[in-house]
Design a protein around this motif. Structure first.
Motif, mmCIF file in Angstrom:
data_model
loop_
_atom_site.group_PDB
_atom_site.id
_atom_site.type_symbol
_atom_site.label_atom_id
_atom_site.label_comp_id
_atom_site.label_asym_id
_atom_site.label_seq_id
_atom_site.Cartn_x
_atom_site.Cartn_y
_atom_site.Cartn_z
ATOM 1 N N VAL A 30 0.639 -1.264 -0.132
ATOM 2 C CA VAL A 30 -0.171 -0.034 -0.004
ATOM 3 C C VAL A 30 0.876 1.588 -0.552
ATOM 4 C CG1 VAL A 30 -1.657 1.587 1.396
ATOM 5 C CG2 VAL A 30 -2.198 -1.330 1.067
ATOM 6 N N LEU A 31 2.280 1.194 0.783
ATOM 7 C CA LEU A 31 2.733 2.587 0.699
ATOM 8 C C LEU A 31 3.088 2.265 -0.469
ATOM 9 C CD1 LEU A 31 4.342 2.434 4.110
ATOM 10 C CD2 LEU A 31 2.552 2.826 3.551
ATOM 11 N N LYS A 32 3.691 1.636 -1.173
ATOM 12 C CA LYS A 32 4.106 1.972 -2.694
ATOM 13 C C LYS A 32 3.237 2.426 -3.385
ATOM 14 C CE LYS A 32 7.579 0.655 -5.795
ATOM 15 N NZ LYS A 32 6.732 1.573 -7.382
ATOM 16 N N GLN A 33 1.908 1.451 -3.270
ATOM 17 C CA GLN A 33 0.825 2.230 -4.223
ATOM 18 C C GLN A 33 0.508 3.812 -4.072
ATOM 19 O OE1 GLN A 33 -2.665 -0.137 -3.555
ATOM 20 N NE2 GLN A 33 -3.344 1.104 -5.590
ATOM 21 N N LEU A 34 0.708 4.000 -2.191
ATOM 22 C CA LEU A 34 0.793 5.610 -2.297
ATOM 23 C C LEU A 34 1.717 6.923 -2.764
ATOM 24 C CD1 LEU A 34 -0.962 4.417 1.601
ATOM 25 C CD2 LEU A 34 -1.857 6.143 -0.222
ATOM 26 N N ASP A 154 -1.962 8.731 9.639
ATOM 27 C CA ASP A 154 -2.786 9.850 9.840
ATOM 28 C C ASP A 154 -1.883 11.044 9.612
ATOM 29 O OD1 ASP A 154 -4.809 8.664 11.696
ATOM 30 O OD2 ASP A 154 -3.777 8.374 13.494
ATOM 31 N N ALA A 155 -0.217 10.708 9.596
ATOM 32 C CA ALA A 155 0.143 11.620 9.292
ATOM 33 C C ALA A 155 0.020 11.971 8.057
ATOM 34 C CB ALA A 155 2.111 11.506 9.219
ATOM 35 N N VAL A 156 0.561 11.048 6.895
ATOM 36 C CA VAL A 156 -0.235 10.920 5.820
ATOM 37 C C VAL A 156 -0.894 11.955 5.241
ATOM 38 C CG1 VAL A 156 -0.237 9.967 3.537
ATOM 39 C CG2 VAL A 156 1.364 9.495 5.105
ATOM 40 N N MET A 157 -2.485 11.254 5.687
ATOM 41 C CA MET A 157 -3.489 11.878 5.059
ATOM 42 C C MET A 157 -3.361 13.683 5.928
ATOM 43 S SD MET A 157 -6.050 9.301 6.508
ATOM 44 C CE MET A 157 -7.859 9.582 5.803
ATOM 45 N N LEU A 158 -3.203 13.613 7.002
ATOM 46 C CA LEU A 158 -3.164 15.167 7.201
ATOM 47 C C LEU A 158 -2.790 16.317 6.586
ATOM 48 C CD1 LEU A 158 -3.552 17.185 9.511
ATOM 49 C CD2 LEU A 158 -1.338 16.777 10.833
ATOM 50 N N GLN A 159 -1.242 15.396 5.557
ATOM 51 C CA GLN A 159 -1.044 16.171 4.175
ATOM 52 C C GLN A 159 -1.411 16.326 3.093
ATOM 53 O OE1 GLN A 159 2.042 17.811 4.998
ATOM 54 N NE2 GLN A 159 2.277 17.271 7.051
ATOM 55 N N LEU A 160 -2.755 15.058 2.554
ATOM 56 C CA LEU A 160 -3.607 15.262 1.911
ATOM 57 C C LEU A 160 -4.265 16.124 2.115
ATOM 58 C CD1 LEU A 160 -2.597 11.990 0.774
ATOM 59 C CD2 LEU A 160 -1.684 13.396 0.063
ATOM 60 N N THR A 161 -4.797 16.072 3.349
ATOM 61 C CA THR A 161 -5.663 17.118 3.782
ATOM 62 C C THR A 161 -5.496 18.814 3.373
ATOM 63 O OG1 THR A 161 -7.039 15.676 4.950
ATOM 64 C CG2 THR A 161 -8.114 17.385 5.448
ATOM 65 N N ARG A 162 -4.396 18.429 3.884
ATOM 66 C CA ARG A 162 -3.726 20.414 4.357
ATOM 67 C C ARG A 162 -3.866 20.285 2.497
ATOM 68 N NH1 ARG A 162 0.045 20.044 8.926
ATOM 69 N NH2 ARG A 162 -1.558 20.505 10.798
ATOM 70 N N VAL A 265 -7.953 9.877 -3.776
ATOM 71 C CA VAL A 265 -7.541 8.101 -3.956
ATOM 72 C C VAL A 265 -6.764 7.738 -3.339
ATOM 73 C CG1 VAL A 265 -6.711 5.621 -5.407
ATOM 74 C CG2 VAL A 265 -8.258 7.776 -6.437
ATOM 75 N N SER A 266 -5.896 8.705 -2.343
ATOM 76 C CA SER A 266 -5.172 8.079 -1.250
ATOM 77 C C SER A 266 -4.864 8.269 -0.299
ATOM 78 C CB SER A 266 -3.805 9.176 -2.126
ATOM 79 O OG SER A 266 -3.075 9.395 -2.856
ATOM 80 N N LEU A 267 -5.893 9.510 0.069
ATOM 81 C CA LEU A 267 -6.370 9.288 0.957
ATOM 82 C C LEU A 267 -7.584 7.938 1.439
ATOM 83 C CD1 LEU A 267 -8.406 12.954 1.221
ATOM 84 C CD2 LEU A 267 -6.562 11.963 3.149
ATOM 85 N N GLN A 268 -8.126 7.959 0.127
ATOM 86 C CA GLN A 268 -9.218 6.296 0.718
ATOM 87 C C GLN A 268 -8.224 5.013 0.541
ATOM 88 O OE1 GLN A 268 -11.284 5.984 -3.395
ATOM 89 N NE2 GLN A 268 -12.886 7.486 -2.389
ATOM 90 N N LEU A 269 -7.786 5.073 0.108
ATOM 91 C CA LEU A 269 -6.153 3.423 0.316
ATOM 92 C C LEU A 269 -5.662 3.741 1.977
ATOM 93 C CD1 LEU A 269 -4.024 3.309 -2.841
ATOM 94 C CD2 LEU A 269 -5.801 1.875 -1.764
ATOM 95 N N CYS A 270 -5.055 5.153 2.519
ATOM 96 C CA CYS A 270 -4.774 4.923 3.898
ATOM 97 C C CYS A 270 -6.179 4.266 4.400
ATOM 98 C CB CYS A 270 -4.775 6.721 4.300
ATOM 99 S SG CYS A 270 -3.122 7.363 3.468
#
Length: 289
Positions: A30-34, A154-162, A265-270
């Motif tokens: 999943v990390l590689k896909q992201l 959570d950290a990745v989703m925070l950056q994507l949300t911002r 799509v990235s937020l959904q994968l997370c």
């Protein structure tokens, strides 16, 4: 009793094996896909950088609205800056046609905050930070607990949300802030004193808003309603003004539309990975082991 305990132990062993596989294999997949998705998103933000060869390409956008022909314009975007602007405004009272364009020596960063970056630069910076967080956990890294994965997601989703919010929620500027931003001084000929212009990104669109102002009498305290929005008087020095008309035109920026899809799509994968981790966590907490 012994049979039930043996069955529970066997069930637990199977779940532990599945959980180890999740931590050691699926999480990294999943990390590689992201990373792959977010690298594609980052490439959509065509900003100049130290390794960029030559100037960033220019893109022309024809702005219009199906509801009005009061304002028409062509804006030229170069990375995160407007390099050219050509606007026609038909005055509603007398149908006088005004034409104004950017001075040749000027560029304008799209809604740059004071002391900060533009909307597009901020969004790209957040994507880069998300990629950095993911790259710090390469395939050789061993996740030890589900909580560790949840913290990373959570950290990745925070950056994507911002990143998404910087594009979908442009800063709300007051009329004095728009007047002080300097955008109105970019045009030639000089804009009339009763006009203000604001240009910004909203979702996947490049937006141009023109405000027509009207001087109030010294004793007036009313608010003027334009559609469903009320604009209250604002002061420049001793003069009090109100908005008499608002004209907004816009145009879709295709590569921003792509970037927003990648964010979604990235937020959904997370979230899907978090849900899988949570299933195991809820099982452990509910069993008397």
């Amino acid at each position: 009793m012994a049979t039930a305990m043996a069955a529970s132990a066997a069930e637990r062993a199977v779940l532990e094996e599945e959980f180890r596989w999740l931590l050691n294999a699926e999480v990294h997949a999943v990390l590689k896909q992201l990373q792959d998705i977010l690298k594609e998103a980052s490439l959509r933000f065509t900003l100049p950088g130290p390794s960029t060869e030559g100037p960033t390409k220019q893109e022309n956008f024809i702005l219009g609205s199906c509801g009005t022909d009061q304002v028409k314009g062509v804006l030229t975007l170069q990375g995160d800056a407007l390099s050219q602007a050509d606007v026609n405004l038909k005055m509603p009272r007398n149908n006088q046609l005004l034409h104004f364009a950017f001075r040749e020596d000027k560029q304008w960063k799209l809604q740059q905050v004071v002391g900060g970056s533009s909307q597009i630069q901020d969004a790209r910076n957040h994507v880069s930070q998300a990629i950095y967080l993911l790259a710090n956990r390469d395939e050789s890294y061993q996740f030890k607990t589900g909580a560790e994965v949840l913290k990373l997601m959570d950290a990745v989703m925070l950056q994507l949300t911002r990143a998404r919010n910087r594009l979908t929620t442009p800063a709300t500027l007051t009329l004095p802030e728009i007047a002080a931003s300097g955008l109105t001084r970019m045009f030639a000929p000089t804009l009339p004193s009763d006009l203000l212009v604001n240009v910004y990104i909203n979702l996947n669109k490049l937006c141009l808003t023109v405000y027509q102002l009207h001087a109030l009498q010294p004793t007036s305290t009313k608010a003027y309603s334009q559609g469903s929005t009320s604009f209250f008087p604002s002061e420049w020095g001793s003069q009090r003004l109100e908005v008499s008309h608002v004209h907004k035109v816009e145009c879709v920026i295709p590569w921003l539309n792509d970037a927003l899809v990648y964010f979604t799509v990235s937020l959904q994968l997370c979230q899907q990975l978090k849900d899988k981790i949570s299933v195991f966590s809820s099982y452990w907490s509910s069993r008397p082991f």
